[in-house]
Motif scaffolding. Sequence first.
Motif, mmCIF file in Angstrom:
data_model
loop_
_atom_site.group_PDB
_atom_site.id
_atom_site.type_symbol
_atom_site.label_atom_id
_atom_site.label_comp_id
_atom_site.label_asym_id
_atom_site.label_seq_id
_atom_site.Cartn_x
_atom_site.Cartn_y
_atom_site.Cartn_z
ATOM 1 N N VAL A 436 -4.644 -31.767 -24.131
ATOM 2 C CA VAL A 436 -5.656 -31.687 -25.187
ATOM 3 C C VAL A 436 -7.062 -31.832 -24.641
ATOM 4 O O VAL A 436 -8.014 -31.259 -25.177
ATOM 5 C CB VAL A 436 -5.379 -32.777 -26.261
ATOM 6 C CG1 VAL A 436 -6.495 -32.834 -27.290
ATOM 7 C CG2 VAL A 436 -4.051 -32.513 -26.935
ATOM 8 N N ARG A 437 -7.213 -32.574 -23.559
ATOM 9 C CA ARG A 437 -8.539 -33.011 -23.116
ATOM 10 C C ARG A 437 -9.496 -31.857 -22.835
ATOM 11 O O ARG A 437 -10.690 -31.962 -23.071
ATOM 12 C CB ARG A 437 -8.397 -33.893 -21.865
ATOM 13 C CG ARG A 437 -7.616 -35.183 -22.161
ATOM 14 C CD ARG A 437 -7.579 -36.094 -20.961
ATOM 15 N NE ARG A 437 -6.794 -37.311 -21.259
ATOM 16 C CZ ARG A 437 -5.735 -37.685 -20.590
ATOM 17 N NH1 ARG A 437 -5.305 -36.975 -19.554
ATOM 18 N NH2 ARG A 437 -5.093 -38.792 -20.922
ATOM 19 N N GLU A 438 -8.985 -30.744 -22.315
ATOM 20 C CA GLU A 438 -9.859 -29.646 -21.928
ATOM 21 C C GLU A 438 -9.894 -28.511 -22.954
ATOM 22 O O GLU A 438 -10.474 -27.453 -22.697
ATOM 23 C CB GLU A 438 -9.407 -29.077 -20.577
ATOM 24 C CG GLU A 438 -9.343 -30.086 -19.454
ATOM 25 C CD GLU A 438 -10.709 -30.693 -19.176
ATOM 26 O OE1 GLU A 438 -11.710 -29.959 -19.276
ATOM 27 O OE2 GLU A 438 -10.764 -31.896 -18.883
ATOM 28 N N ALA A 445 -7.293 -23.462 -20.884
ATOM 29 C CA ALA A 445 -6.497 -24.526 -21.490
ATOM 30 C C ALA A 445 -6.076 -24.142 -22.901
ATOM 31 O O ALA A 445 -4.963 -24.418 -23.335
ATOM 32 C CB ALA A 445 -7.290 -25.828 -21.501
ATOM 33 N N ARG A 446 -6.982 -23.493 -23.616
ATOM 34 C CA ARG A 446 -6.670 -23.072 -24.983
ATOM 35 C C ARG A 446 -5.527 -22.056 -24.986
ATOM 36 O O ARG A 446 -4.620 -22.122 -25.822
ATOM 37 C CB ARG A 446 -7.916 -22.475 -25.618
ATOM 38 C CG ARG A 446 -7.686 -21.910 -27.012
ATOM 39 C CD ARG A 446 -8.990 -21.485 -27.634
ATOM 40 N NE ARG A 446 -8.766 -20.805 -28.914
ATOM 41 C CZ ARG A 446 -9.647 -20.757 -29.888
ATOM 42 N NH1 ARG A 446 -10.819 -21.361 -29.749
ATOM 43 N NH2 ARG A 446 -9.372 -20.129 -31.002
ATOM 44 N N LYS A 450 -1.925 -22.655 -26.731
ATOM 45 C CA LYS A 450 -1.464 -21.730 -27.773
ATOM 46 C C LYS A 450 -0.106 -21.142 -27.406
ATOM 47 O O LYS A 450 0.765 -20.948 -28.270
ATOM 48 C CB LYS A 450 -2.469 -20.611 -27.994
ATOM 49 C CG LYS A 450 -2.106 -19.705 -29.190
ATOM 50 C CD LYS A 450 -3.138 -18.639 -29.430
ATOM 51 C CE LYS A 450 -2.827 -17.868 -30.731
ATOM 52 N NZ LYS A 450 -1.465 -17.301 -30.743
ATOM 53 N N GLY A 451 0.079 -20.845 -26.109
ATOM 54 C CA GLY A 451 1.377 -20.329 -25.677
ATOM 55 C C GLY A 451 2.497 -21.324 -25.930
ATOM 56 O O GLY A 451 3.587 -20.951 -26.379
ATOM 57 N N MET A 452 2.224 -22.601 -25.688
ATOM 58 C CA MET A 452 3.221 -23.630 -25.937
ATOM 59 C C MET A 452 3.526 -23.728 -27.436
ATOM 60 O O MET A 452 4.684 -23.870 -27.844
ATOM 61 C CB MET A 452 2.735 -24.970 -25.388
ATOM 62 C CG MET A 452 2.551 -24.992 -23.881
ATOM 63 S SD MET A 452 1.772 -26.504 -23.283
ATOM 64 C CE MET A 452 3.072 -27.682 -23.537
#
Length: 514
Positions: A436-438, A445-446, A450-452
């Motif tokens: 979440v941090r980045e 990171a987004r 989103k893939g996860m």
Amino acid sequence: MQSDSTGIWYFECQVAELESYLLSLQRRSVIYPDECEFLLQHKNELQATSNQNTRGVVPLCHRCVTLIQKDNLIEIIVNREQEKIDHVTQLPLRVALLRQIEIWYQTSPNAITGICLVELDGFSNINDTVGHATGDSILFEIARRLERYNSHKFKLVRLHGDEFALAVTNMSSHEEIWGVSKWIGDQFEAPFNTQKGAVFLTPSIGMSLNINTNGEPVSLLECAYVALNHAKSDPLTREKLFNPQHEQKIIRQVLLESQLNQALDDETDLEIWYQPKQSLHNMHISGLEALIRWRHPNDGLISPGEFIPLAERTGLICKVTDFVVKQVARDLPTLRKQGFEGMISINISANDFLRPNVVQALLDIITEQQISTSDIELEITEGAFISDFDHCILLLNSLKEAGFALSIDDFGTGYSSLSYLTKLPVDTVKIDMSFVRELAASTQARKVYKGMIDICKALDFKVLAEGVDHDDQRAVLKDIGCDSIQGYLLSKPLPLDALVGYLLATCNKTPDTE
């Protein structure tokens, strides 16, 4: 005496000393608490039947323990021939280690005895790279390699997860423990061959000797744990011998274990704090996570980071679980009156999965407190999967059939890899806070997050993001399809009184005065 090949121990004491002797056997892990309690409650029956019987002695038996009175002596026979072993490695468990050391102490009190506690570095990545079944086969192979030790009398056990203990006795000098440690390290030089290629592992080793302990087998093991922690934190070496200068830490751990056990028995000094969860679909408080806190009478609030690992190592964690479930059930009616309609999630330890009756134990508490299993969500950490994945699946299915909601905590780290999601009967996936941090600052990171989420949604799982501390993180998570969040943005964990005020303000509802 005890023959290690048969698993039968023989002890003898005076009739007048029976109670204190049984209690000492319990403290030394020779007999279980329920066995000790039964035998103490019925000791008078033993003496009565022995006095009345003219043709032979009538024994008093409970589970694997038998008492036989002969005049002023009582023989105590402990039969552990069917003692449970770890079926992944086919090794005995912790209790067998402590019993064997106790036998050595009794039969050879002047012998030099030590423990090498072995933990594998980076083993949490094995399941993600070669699969859980392969990980189990590697643990099995490690056991077979360590069984080859033959320089001294020894006892090899699997403690839990990727921890093994090799206890040795009759060493000719204290320095020989370093040779045992080196031998263990040598067993990891050859790779572990798998269908997906060779796997190399290195161990961290913590050592302890009976010259540095108070004479109790459990102290020898605790000293080895202290040394192991030092070994893992030292970048220059992966093996450490317990230093007597660490004695104060051992004393504190022993005291905390005793005090925590007492607090659990008395249900004092322990509190349940709650951290809210928020739905990103309607922005309402959708759930709470129950977190235990220990308000020590002398030391104040003790960090869970200190007493939870202690509870894991000593087996008290199962009592912690039961306490949390019971207290949550007691608090739930109060929370319902404040407008809270969601579920409360409770963390389940990997050790709980080793309990043969964990499902029934939880159901008994739920029934006694007159709440429904549908009120409770059980959060399973990745450590639960390391011992036996198939057993874990069976247990999860039993919990699901009993009506509990299930979630996987800290997803994205260690064992909770994508390949296992298809086999887990869970409702929610909690993605680890490190992802979440980045989010707000990093496009990459987004995309990963989103893939996860997309994968979890494809498998019909709800997704909760942990560690959400800023509003921009929440905005991104809502935009990419996350279902709910948890973190300091909403609130830190709160004791019940503070939580009631929080819910009143959040739910915009006056208290129910009934």
